[in-house]
Design a protein around this motif. Structure first.
Motif, PDB file in Angstrom:
ATOM      1  N   VAL A   1      42.175  30.199 -23.301  1.00  0.00           N
ATOM      2  CA  VAL A   1      42.521  29.486 -22.058  1.00  0.00           C
ATOM      3  C   VAL A   1      41.676  28.231 -21.915  1.00  0.00           C
ATOM      4  N   GLN A   2      40.394  28.351 -22.171  1.00  0.00           N
ATOM      5  CA  GLN A   2      39.501  27.192 -22.044  1.00  0.00           C
ATOM      6  C   GLN A   2      39.894  26.087 -23.022  1.00  0.00           C
ATOM      7  N   ALA A   3      40.326  26.468 -24.212  1.00  0.00           N
ATOM      8  CA  ALA A   3      40.716  25.476 -25.218  1.00  0.00           C
ATOM      9  C   ALA A   3      42.003  24.752 -24.833  1.00  0.00           C
ATOM     10  N   VAL A   4      42.892  25.437 -24.112  1.00  0.00           N
ATOM     11  CA  VAL A   4      44.182  24.851 -23.759  1.00  0.00           C
ATOM     12  C   VAL A   4      44.084  24.002 -22.482  1.00  0.00           C
ATOM     13  N   LYS A   5      43.097  24.242 -21.657  1.00  0.00           N
ATOM     14  CA  LYS A   5      42.995  23.564 -20.359  1.00  0.00           C
ATOM     15  C   LYS A   5      43.142  22.041 -20.415  1.00  0.00           C
ATOM     16  N   PRO A   6      42.576  21.344 -21.424  1.00  0.00           N
ATOM     17  CA  PRO A   6      42.675  19.876 -21.408  1.00  0.00           C
ATOM     18  C   PRO A   6      44.099  19.336 -21.424  1.00  0.00           C
ATOM     19  N   ILE A   7      45.078  20.109 -21.889  1.00  0.00           N
ATOM     20  CA  ILE A   7      46.447  19.585 -21.930  1.00  0.00           C
ATOM     21  C   ILE A   7      47.251  19.992 -20.693  1.00  0.00           C
ATOM     22  N   LEU A   8      46.670  20.803 -19.806  1.00  0.00           N
ATOM     23  CA  LEU A   8      47.418  21.293 -18.657  1.00  0.00           C
ATOM     24  C   LEU A   8      47.618  20.192 -17.611  1.00  0.00           C
ATOM     25  N   LYS A   9      48.844  20.096 -17.138  1.00  0.00           N
ATOM     26  CA  LYS A   9      49.193  19.142 -16.086  1.00  0.00           C
ATOM     27  C   LYS A   9      49.599  19.850 -14.800  1.00  0.00           C
ATOM     28  N   VAL A  10      49.637  21.180 -14.854  1.00  0.00           N
ATOM     29  CA  VAL A  10      50.061  21.989 -13.704  1.00  0.00           C
ATOM     30  C   VAL A  10      49.002  23.062 -13.463  1.00  0.00           C
ATOM     31  N   PRO A  11      49.010  23.694 -12.284  1.00  0.00           N
ATOM     32  CA  PRO A  11      48.062  24.793 -12.039  1.00  0.00           C
ATOM     33  C   PRO A  11      48.306  25.936 -13.028  1.00  0.00           C
ATOM     34  N   PHE A  12      47.265  26.762 -13.224  1.00  0.00           N
ATOM     35  CA  PHE A  12      47.432  27.885 -14.143  1.00  0.00           C
ATOM     36  C   PHE A  12      46.819  29.154 -13.579  1.00  0.00           C
ATOM     37  N   GLY A  13      47.310  30.270 -14.089  1.00  0.00           N
ATOM     38  CA  GLY A  13      46.780  31.578 -13.749  1.00  0.00           C
ATOM     39  C   GLY A  13      46.618  32.408 -15.005  1.00  0.00           C
ATOM     40  N   VAL A  14      46.077  33.614 -14.851  1.00  0.00           N
ATOM     41  CA  VAL A  14      45.868  34.499 -15.988  1.00  0.00           C
ATOM     42  C   VAL A  14      46.238  35.930 -15.607  1.00  0.00           C
ATOM     43  N   ASN A  15      46.527  36.724 -16.641  1.00  0.00           N
ATOM     44  CA  ASN A  15      46.787  38.146 -16.458  1.00  0.00           C
ATOM     45  C   ASN A  15      46.428  38.873 -17.748  1.00  0.00           C
TER      46      ASN A  15
END
Length: 266
Positions: free
Chosen positions: A82-96
C-alpha cells in the motif's frame, strides 16, 4: 455528502484493488516477491482511476484460505505494498485485511487510509470456523493510533458465512451503529461477487437514515442503477475484472462502461 473525502458526491463507487497472495500464504509466489505484488496492483489501480472510480480499497482476497488473525508477514507485506502504491493515487483509499479487524485498522492507520472495511460485529458460522470478531479492540486501536478520522465500514452479513444472530438484518445494522459506532454499514451477498439480497439492502437503507449504507458485493452494470436508488454507494471488485472473474486483472473498459452508467445515475 457521504464522507468528507468524497467531496460533494452523493453516490460513491469504491473499487477493489486485490493484492496478489501475500508472503506466508499458500498462493504466494516467492519468485516475484513484493515487487511483483506492487507492479500488479499498480496496473489495476491505474485502470481503475482512469475509469473514474471514486476511491480504491486494497484487499488481500488472494490469501485463501482466509484467517481470523493476521500473520506478521501479511501485515508487513500489505503495509509495504500500500505504501509503495500511494504516490500514484489520485483518489481516497481504504484497506481490508481478511478477516482481521485489528490488522485492517493497524494497516489503515499507519498507511494513511481514509477508511477500513471489515466484519466488526456479530457471531457467524463460516467456512473458516466460528467467527466472533473483536470490535472493541479494533476501535480502541484506531483511537490509540490517533486515527479517529479514519472511517470504519461494518460488513454486517459476512460472505462465506451465516449469522448465528437471528435478529432481522436491519436491527443488527441499527444495533451496530448504536453500540459499536459504525461509520457505515455494508450489506453483502453470500459469496464474493454475488449480489446482496435487495430486500435486505432496502430494509437497512430505510432503517438507517443518517448513516451511509453500501452494497458490498455483486454490483454490476445491470443492477447498479437499482442499487444506487437505495444505497449511498457500492464496493465493487469482481465486475471490474477481465471476464468478470474475481481472480483476473482489472479490465479498464469494463470500469469505464460501468462508471458511465453511474454518472448518468447521480
Amino acid at each position: 455528502m457521504i464522507f468528507d473525502f468524497f467531496g460533494n458526491k452523493k453516490k460513491a463507487v469504491i473499487a477493489m484493488a486485490h493484492i496478489g497472495a501475500l508472503p506466508g500464504t499458500p498462493l504466494y509466489h516467492a519468485d516475484g516477491g513484493l515487487n511483483k505484488l506492487i507492479d500488479d496492483v499498480v496496473s489495476d489501480v491505474e485502470k481503475l482511476q482512469a475509469g473514474g472510480v471514486d476511491a480504491i480499497m486494497f484487499g488481500n482476497e488472494n490469501d485463501r484460505p482466509y484467517v481470523f488473525s493476521a500473520s506478521l508477514e501479511g501485515v508487513a507485506a500489505m503495509s509495504a505494498v500500500v505504501q509503495a502504491v500511494k504516490p500514484i493515487l489520485k483518489v481516497p483509499f481504504g484497506v481490508n485485511y481478511l478477516w482481521d479487524p485489528k490488522a485492517s485498522v493497524a494497516i489503515g492507520a499507519t498507511t494513511g487510509a481514509s477508511f477500513v472495511r471489515e466484519i466488526f460485529t456479530g457471531v457467524f458460522a463460516s467456512d473458516m470456523g466460528v467467527w466472533a470478531p473483536d470490535c472493541a479492540t479494533a476501535s480502541r486501536l484506531r483511537h490509540n493510533l490517533g486515527r479517529d478520522d479514519m472511517k470504519l465500514l461494518f460488513n454486517i452479513n459476512a460472505e462465506f458465512a451465516h449469522s448465528l444472530d437471528n435478529r432481522p438484518i436491519e436491527l443488527r445494522a441499527r444495533s451496530a451503529v448504536f453500540s459499536s459506532m459504525a461509520d457505515a454499514i455494508l450489506v453483502s451477498g453470500p459469496i464474493t461477487g454475488e449480489p446482496a439480497d435487495q430486500s435486505n439492502l432496502r430494509k437497512v437503507c430505510e432503517t438507517l437514515q443518517d448513516v451511509p449504507v453500501f452494497a458490498n458485493t455483486g454490483t454490476n452494470i445491470d443492477n447498479v442503477s437499482d442499487i444506487l436508488q437505495m444505497a449511498s454507494g457500492v464496493i465493487i471488485g469482481t465486475h471490474f475484472k477481465v471476464d468478470g472473474n474475481t481472480w483476473n486483472a482489472v479490465d479498464g473498459d469494463r470500469v469505464k462502461r460501468f462508471m458511465d452508467v453511474v454518472e448518468r445515475q447521480r
